[in-house]
Write a protein that holds these residues in place. Structure first.
Motif, PDB file in Angstrom:
ATOM      1  N   PRO A   1       0.828  -1.197   0.000  1.00 43.85           N
ATOM      2  CA  PRO A   1       0.000   0.000   0.000  1.00 43.85           C
ATOM      3  C   PRO A   1       0.870   1.257   0.000  1.00 43.85           C
ATOM      4  O   PRO A   1       2.001   1.256   0.471  1.00 43.85           O
ATOM      5  CB  PRO A   1      -0.776  -0.125   1.317  1.00 43.85           C
ATOM      6  CG  PRO A   1       0.076  -0.986   2.188  1.00 43.85           C
ATOM      7  CD  PRO A   1       0.804  -1.908   1.265  1.00 43.85           C
ATOM      8  N   GLY A   2       0.358   2.300  -0.546  1.00 46.18           N
ATOM      9  CA  GLY A   2       1.084   3.570  -0.546  1.00 46.18           C
ATOM     10  C   GLY A   2       1.894   3.763  -1.817  1.00 46.18           C
ATOM     11  O   GLY A   2       1.628   3.185  -2.866  1.00 46.18           O
ATOM     12  N   ILE A   3       2.897   4.572  -1.695  1.00 48.47           N
ATOM     13  CA  ILE A   3       3.730   4.926  -2.842  1.00 48.47           C
ATOM     14  C   ILE A   3       4.653   3.760  -3.176  1.00 48.47           C
ATOM     15  O   ILE A   3       5.327   3.236  -2.295  1.00 48.47           O
ATOM     16  CB  ILE A   3       4.567   6.175  -2.518  1.00 48.47           C
ATOM     17  CG1 ILE A   3       3.644   7.341  -2.184  1.00 48.47           C
ATOM     18  CG2 ILE A   3       5.487   6.531  -3.665  1.00 48.47           C
ATOM     19  CD1 ILE A   3       4.372   8.561  -1.670  1.00 48.47           C
ATOM     20  N   PRO A   4       4.715   3.350  -4.442  1.00 47.49           N
ATOM     21  CA  PRO A   4       5.627   2.262  -4.808  1.00 47.49           C
ATOM     22  C   PRO A   4       7.080   2.741  -4.701  1.00 47.49           C
ATOM     23  O   PRO A   4       7.419   3.832  -5.135  1.00 47.49           O
ATOM     24  CB  PRO A   4       5.251   1.928  -6.251  1.00 47.49           C
ATOM     25  CG  PRO A   4       4.507   3.104  -6.754  1.00 47.49           C
ATOM     26  CD  PRO A   4       3.931   3.813  -5.571  1.00 47.49           C
ATOM     27  N   LEU A   5       7.914   1.900  -4.090  1.00 48.95           N
ATOM     28  CA  LEU A   5       9.314   2.244  -3.876  1.00 48.95           C
ATOM     29  C   LEU A   5      10.217   1.260  -4.595  1.00 48.95           C
ATOM     30  O   LEU A   5       9.840   0.106  -4.808  1.00 48.95           O
ATOM     31  CB  LEU A   5       9.632   2.225  -2.373  1.00 48.95           C
ATOM     32  CG  LEU A   5       8.879   3.218  -1.509  1.00 48.95           C
ATOM     33  CD1 LEU A   5       9.183   2.953  -0.043  1.00 48.95           C
ATOM     34  CD2 LEU A   5       9.263   4.633  -1.877  1.00 48.95           C
ATOM     35  N   PRO A   6      11.424   1.665  -4.942  1.00 45.23           N
ATOM     36  CA  PRO A   6      12.375   0.726  -5.552  1.00 45.23           C
ATOM     37  C   PRO A   6      12.884  -0.247  -4.504  1.00 45.23           C
ATOM     38  O   PRO A   6      12.635  -0.065  -3.308  1.00 45.23           O
ATOM     39  CB  PRO A   6      13.500   1.648  -6.044  1.00 45.23           C
ATOM     40  CG  PRO A   6      13.391   2.871  -5.225  1.00 45.23           C
ATOM     41  CD  PRO A   6      11.942   3.018  -4.862  1.00 45.23           C
ATOM     42  N   PRO A   7      13.584  -1.287  -4.921  1.00 39.71           N
ATOM     43  CA  PRO A   7      14.132  -2.237  -3.948  1.00 39.71           C
ATOM     44  C   PRO A   7      15.011  -1.514  -2.933  1.00 39.71           C
ATOM     45  O   PRO A   7      15.625  -0.494  -3.232  1.00 39.71           O
ATOM     46  CB  PRO A   7      14.975  -3.194  -4.797  1.00 39.71           C
ATOM     47  CG  PRO A   7      14.501  -3.017  -6.181  1.00 39.71           C
ATOM     48  CD  PRO A   7      13.930  -1.650  -6.287  1.00 39.71           C
ATOM     49  N   GLU A   8      15.077  -2.076  -1.734  1.00 32.82           N
ATOM     50  CA  GLU A   8      15.790  -1.410  -0.643  1.00 32.82           C
ATOM     51  C   GLU A   8      17.264  -1.198  -0.969  1.00 32.82           C
ATOM     52  O   GLU A   8      17.855  -0.200  -0.579  1.00 32.82           O
ATOM     53  CB  GLU A   8      15.646  -2.208   0.649  1.00 32.82           C
ATOM     54  CG  GLU A   8      16.157  -1.430   1.844  1.00 32.82           C
ATOM     55  CD  GLU A   8      15.770  -2.062   3.152  1.00 32.82           C
ATOM     56  OE1 GLU A   8      16.592  -1.974   4.076  1.00 32.82           O
ATOM     57  OE2 GLU A   8      14.674  -2.644   3.237  1.00 32.82           O
ATOM     58  N   LYS A   9      17.866  -2.105  -1.728  1.00 31.43           N
ATOM     59  CA  LYS A   9      19.281  -1.940  -2.065  1.00 31.43           C
ATOM     60  C   LYS A   9      19.513  -0.720  -2.962  1.00 31.43           C
ATOM     61  O   LYS A   9      20.625  -0.201  -3.029  1.00 31.43           O
ATOM     62  CB  LYS A   9      19.823  -3.190  -2.744  1.00 31.43           C
ATOM     63  CG  LYS A   9      19.249  -3.431  -4.128  1.00 31.43           C
ATOM     64  CD  LYS A   9      19.854  -4.672  -4.748  1.00 31.43           C
ATOM     65  CE  LYS A   9      19.242  -4.879  -6.116  1.00 31.43           C
ATOM     66  NZ  LYS A   9      20.160  -4.724  -7.173  1.00 31.43           N
ATOM     67  N   ASP A  10      18.488  -0.240  -3.628  1.00 29.91           N
ATOM     68  CA  ASP A  10      18.626   0.917  -4.513  1.00 29.91           C
ATOM     69  C   ASP A  10      18.217   2.228  -3.852  1.00 29.91           C
ATOM     70  O   ASP A  10      18.181   3.259  -4.505  1.00 29.91           O
ATOM     71  CB  ASP A  10      17.781   0.721  -5.779  1.00 29.91           C
ATOM     72  CG  ASP A  10      18.286  -0.436  -6.618  1.00 29.91           C
ATOM     73  OD1 ASP A  10      19.510  -0.699  -6.579  1.00 29.91           O
ATOM     74  OD2 ASP A  10      17.479  -1.072  -7.308  1.00 29.91           O
ATOM     75  N   THR A  11      17.883   2.198  -2.577  1.00 27.11           N
ATOM     76  CA  THR A  11      17.454   3.426  -1.904  1.00 27.11           C
ATOM     77  C   THR A  11      18.607   4.055  -1.142  1.00 27.11           C
ATOM     78  O   THR A  11      19.584   3.384  -0.805  1.00 27.11           O
ATOM     79  CB  THR A  11      16.297   3.155  -0.928  1.00 27.11           C
ATOM     80  OG1 THR A  11      16.754   2.258   0.069  1.00 27.11           O
ATOM     81  CG2 THR A  11      15.086   2.582  -1.631  1.00 27.11           C
TER      82      THR A  11
END
Length: 177
Positions: free
Chosen positions: A113-123
């Motif tokens: 749910p919410g805003i789609p985010l990139p994979p954690e390794k790319d944040t």
């Protein structure tokens, strides 16, 4: 209000170079501007001319000429243009770069749910370091260390220097593009 008697009187008192700048602004359709703009353009103009003529003199002296000629001035202007302004790459080069970049798929998003985010390794908020923790000493060495600490409650700097230190390393991982 353009054409007022105050502007006419002010325009008559301006130096020739200031009148030229004012007429250039008018020819480009600029009707409203701060009076200081003219002085700023004049300063820029004078600085540019002095820089070009100084470079021209250097080129003339390098060529062992008695005086500056038109070729020296042209060379100085061209070198100023080359160092001051950069030309964008040709359209074909930009299109090729875009094609190569667009071949790489975007990273998959984390579903939820919410805003789609990139994979954690790319944040930017993911951990990007590793701690190197020193190896545990044997039980006998640990007891000896405890005995030494009980003898001297204020250890000197030399004793602290002998103790293993923790290292922090930041891996430089190249992500596939």
């Amino acid at each position: 209000m353009p054409g007022s008697s105050e502007e006419m009187a002010e325009g008559e008192n301006l130096p020739r170079d200031a009148k030229i700048v004012k007429s250039l602004l008018q020819s480009m359709g600029v009707v409203e501007y701060e009076p200081r703009v003219i002085h700023q353009f004049l300063e820029l103009w004078y600085r540019y001319v002095v820089d070009v003529l100084t470079d021209s003199q250097v080129y003339s002296e390098h060529a062992s000429k008695a005086a500056i000629d038109c070729d020296d001035v042209k060379l100085a202007i061209q070198s100023r243009v080359n160092f001051s302004f950069s030309q964008p790459p040709p359209r074909e080069v930009l299109l090729e770069l875009a094609r190569n970049r667009n071949k790489i798929p975007l990273p998959k998003t984390i579903a939820g749910p919410g805003i789609p985010l990139p994979p954690e390794k790319d944040t930017l908020i993911s951990p990007n370091y590793q701690l190197a923790i020193p190896k545990k000493e044997s039980a006998q060495a640990a007891e000896e260390t405890e005995d030494e600490e009980s003898v001297d409650p204020n250890p000197s700097q030399e004793q602290n220097a002998d103790m293993p230190k923790q290292r922090v390393s930041f891996p430089l991982v190249k992500h596939p593009k």
